[in-house]
Write an enzyme that holds these catalytic residues in place. Structure first.
Site, PDB file in Angstrom:
ATOM      1  N   LYS A   3       7.880   3.554  12.730  1.00 46.82           N
ATOM      2  CA  LYS A   3       7.871   2.104  12.493  1.00 46.82           C
ATOM      3  C   LYS A   3       8.527   1.756  11.158  1.00 46.82           C
ATOM      4  CE  LYS A   3       3.942   0.140  10.753  1.00 46.82           C
ATOM      5  NZ  LYS A   3       4.112  -0.669   9.533  1.00 46.82           N
ATOM      6  N   ASN A   4       8.114   2.449  10.099  1.00 49.29           N
ATOM      7  CA  ASN A   4       8.570   2.043   8.762  1.00 49.29           C
ATOM      8  C   ASN A   4      10.007   2.478   8.448  1.00 49.29           C
ATOM      9  OD1 ASN A   4       6.193   0.757   8.423  1.00 49.29           O
ATOM     10  ND2 ASN A   4       5.261   2.305   7.092  1.00 49.29           N
ATOM     11  N   CYS A  47      -2.333  -9.788   1.686  1.00 47.88           N
ATOM     12  CA  CYS A  47      -2.780  -9.375   3.012  1.00 47.88           C
ATOM     13  C   CYS A  47      -4.052  -8.584   2.831  1.00 47.88           C
ATOM     14  CB  CYS A  47      -1.707  -8.576   3.728  1.00 47.88           C
ATOM     15  SG  CYS A  47      -1.494  -6.953   3.069  1.00 47.88           S
ATOM     16  N   ARG A 105       0.007  -7.425  -2.806  1.00 47.30           N
ATOM     17  CA  ARG A 105       1.357  -7.048  -2.386  1.00 47.30           C
ATOM     18  C   ARG A 105       2.428  -8.076  -2.774  1.00 47.30           C
ATOM     19  NH1 ARG A 105       1.045  -4.630   3.615  1.00 47.30           N
ATOM     20  NH2 ARG A 105       2.833  -3.435   2.918  1.00 47.30           N
ATOM     21  N   VAL A 157       6.128  -9.493  -4.304  1.00 52.34           N
ATOM     22  CA  VAL A 157       7.502  -9.030  -4.060  1.00 52.34           C
ATOM     23  C   VAL A 157       8.367  -9.257  -5.310  1.00 52.34           C
ATOM     24  CG1 VAL A 157       7.491  -9.195  -1.543  1.00 52.34           C
ATOM     25  CG2 VAL A 157       8.036 -11.226  -2.902  1.00 52.34           C
ATOM     26  N   ASP A 158       7.717  -9.271  -6.475  1.00 58.86           N
ATOM     27  CA  ASP A 158       8.436  -9.543  -7.734  1.00 58.86           C
ATOM     28  C   ASP A 158       9.553  -8.532  -8.001  1.00 58.86           C
ATOM     29  OD1 ASP A 158       5.970  -7.923  -8.021  1.00 58.86           O
ATOM     30  OD2 ASP A 158       6.723  -7.574 -10.048  1.00 58.86           O
ATOM     31  N   GLN A 159       9.370  -7.276  -7.590  1.00 58.32           N
ATOM     32  CA  GLN A 159      10.391  -6.258  -7.864  1.00 58.32           C
ATOM     33  C   GLN A 159      11.649  -6.490  -7.018  1.00 58.32           C
ATOM     34  OE1 GLN A 159       9.999  -3.857 -10.372  1.00 58.32           O
ATOM     35  NE2 GLN A 159       8.277  -5.242 -10.724  1.00 58.32           N
ATOM     36  N   ASP A 205      -0.945   5.705   3.719  1.00 56.71           N
ATOM     37  CA  ASP A 205      -1.073   5.387   5.148  1.00 56.71           C
ATOM     38  C   ASP A 205      -1.881   6.430   5.923  1.00 56.71           C
ATOM     39  OD1 ASP A 205       0.373   3.098   4.709  1.00 56.71           O
ATOM     40  OD2 ASP A 205       2.263   3.886   5.477  1.00 56.71           O
ATOM     41  N   ILE A 251      -2.587   3.174  -4.431  1.00 61.45           N
ATOM     42  CA  ILE A 251      -1.425   2.325  -4.116  1.00 61.45           C
ATOM     43  C   ILE A 251      -1.835   0.869  -3.876  1.00 61.45           C
ATOM     44  CG2 ILE A 251       0.568   1.999  -2.561  1.00 61.45           C
ATOM     45  CD1 ILE A 251       0.800   4.609  -4.076  1.00 61.45           C
ATOM     46  N   ARG A 283       0.393  -3.084  16.295  1.00 63.82           N
ATOM     47  CA  ARG A 283       1.516  -3.297  15.377  1.00 63.82           C
ATOM     48  C   ARG A 283       2.195  -1.979  15.045  1.00 63.82           C
ATOM     49  NH1 ARG A 283       0.018  -5.944  10.078  1.00 63.82           N
ATOM     50  NH2 ARG A 283       2.196  -5.471   9.882  1.00 63.82           N
TER      51      ARG A 283
END
Ligand code: EPU
Length: 418
Positions: A22-23, A118, A123, A125-127, A306, A328, A398
């Site tokens: 998936k990833n 979430c 999480r 997304v600044d980077q 994960d 993480i 998912r």
């Protein structure tokens, strides 16, 4: 709403095929945005997140076709008339942010709904944003949307403040069509990044160092169409290995890559499993007393976040006490309270769980809170005495292709009910 019913206590035996990752598939689908030629992608897993990504790309103007004579699916982004990712789609899948870099690189504009927090953590997304700004993009955030424009992205040196997987992928895709050379430092080293880089290379990109923490990308004026097959899912592989280590038995997982699971395999061996690997399969036998195993999650090649929830379930019935530390995500221990419903002896202090192994879990009615937590509850259900009912299994769909069919093939007593 659908539920899973599991009657625990059956060891797993047999062999199954592992699906595409998936990833890796999600960023590779976004790579189709980088060319006006067709990208044919094989080994795409049939998952809800993949459907969401295809719908997202499709509403931007990407055509998605599949033909019985051609393996996989073909994406063509000849026309991109709507470089937007709406809230309704982003809210169900945070990986939607992966369209930002490719859209800026290809059409110089993007309007992406800001992914919120979430279940597993904030999480941000600044980077991703900081990197694209360093490459010359003008980015503003208003009314919940990231609005980004650029005439032409410029190659530059970017040092990530923290190691981010999709952040590295987004900037790598932005840089392949930028003017000049981009150097990404403190980049993530996950195998999915190498898979994306391999696909981009076949499309004509010049990338060096993927899989290390410094990636150098020499921008090209355009990329071309290609055929690519997605790597096997190392987390699906690991999940089945943990399931069999917990239940006992003997399984063989085909179409996988054991060499991407070093940290996981080491922990399973410590737990008592006997593991043999070849180039593309893993064989696991478990017939000894399960030993508790402590672990700490960290970016690849260390132990993957994960796989943390699945090992939590395993340790519930281990011999001894285990300590699991999640480094993480700040809120990825939600499966603990559900495992406790099944009688697990777990204490949480901050981001650390102390698990005292007990002889058996009791089946119970539990609720899945996120994708990997769902897998953890399935493993607990497989070893528990009696029946376990798992609610909210849409999380599972998912990210795991046909998980209950695959487990049934291995002899588990598991069924989906409405
Ligand atoms: N982070 C920031 N700022 C950023 C980006 C990340 O602070 O701009 C933080 C995150 O909040 C987190 C840490 O950095 O605390 C690492 O996050 P990362 O960006 O690496 O995660 P991701 O790219 O959003 C991917 C996988 C996740 C997997 C993580 C870690 C995809 C689509 N998702 O997420 O997969 O857990 O890397 O390996 O590749 C899953 O499959 O169940 C899953 C959650």
């Amino acid at each position: 709403m659908q539920k899973l019913l599991i009657q625990g206590g059956k060891p797993l035996h047999g062999e199954i095929l592992i699906s595409g990752a998936k990833n890796a598939a999600l960023p590779i689908l976004c790579a189709a945005l980088l060319t006006d030629e067709s990208l044919q992608i094989g080994n795409i897993p049939a998952l809800r997140d993949i459907e969401t990504m295809l719908a997202l790309l499709n509403q931007m103007g990407v055509s998605v076709t599949s033909d019985h004579n051609v393996p996989g699916i073909t994406l063509s982004a000849k026309q991109l008339n709507n470089p937007t990712a709406p809230y309704e789609m982003v809210k169900t899948m945070r990986a939607s942010i992966l369209v930002l870099g490719p859209l800026l690189a290809r059409v110089g504009q993007a309007r992406i709904s800001l992914p919120g927090g979430c279940a597993i953590g904030l999480r941000p997304v600044d980077q991703h944003i900081k990197g694209l700004q360093a490459m010359g993009a003008e980015i503003s955030i208003n009314h919940g949307y990231i609005n980004a424009t650029v005439k032409k992205l410029q190659g530059t040196r970017i040092v990530f403040d923290i190691v981010t997987v999709t952040g590295t992928e987004n900037l790598m895709m932005a840089a392949v069509l930028a003017e000049g050379t981009t150097i990404l430092e403190n980049a993530a080293r996950e195998p999915e990044i190498i898979d994306l880089a391999n696909c981009l290379a076949i499309m004509g990109a010049k990338i060096q160092g993927a899989g290390t923490d410094v990636i150098t990308i020499e921008g090209q004026s355009s990329l071309h169409g290609a055929k690519y097959s997605v790597m096997p899912d190392r987390i699906e592989t690991g999940t089945f290995l943990v399931a069999c280590t917990a239940t006992g038995g003997e399984i063989r997982l085909n179409n996988t890559n054991p060499h991407l699971l070093g940290a996981v395999i080491d922990k399973l061996a410590e737990a008592g499993a006997q593991i043999n690997v070849s180039q593309n399969h893993i064989h696991l036998t478990m017939n000894s007393r399960l030993q508790s195993v402590s672990l700490r999650t960290a970016p690849y090649p260390a132990f993957p976040t994960d796989m943390q929830a699945q090992f939590m379930a395993l340790n519930c019935i281990g011999n001894g006490t285990a300590i699991i530390t999640e480094t993480i995500f700040e809120n990825r221990l939600m499966h603990v309270q559900e495992l406790k419903r099944m009688n697990a002896d777990i204490e949480v202090e901050g981001n650390t769980a102390i698990i005292r192994g007990i002889p058996h879990l009791d089946g119970a009615h539990v609720m899945a809170t996120d994708l990997r937590a769902s897998a953890s509850l399935i493993i607990a259900g497989l070893v528990a005495h009696g029946r376990t009912t798992i609610d909210r299994i849409y999380h599972l769909d998912r990210g795991y292709e046909n998980i209950e069919q695959k487990l049934s093939m291995l002899g588990a007593n598991i069924q989906r009910i409405n």
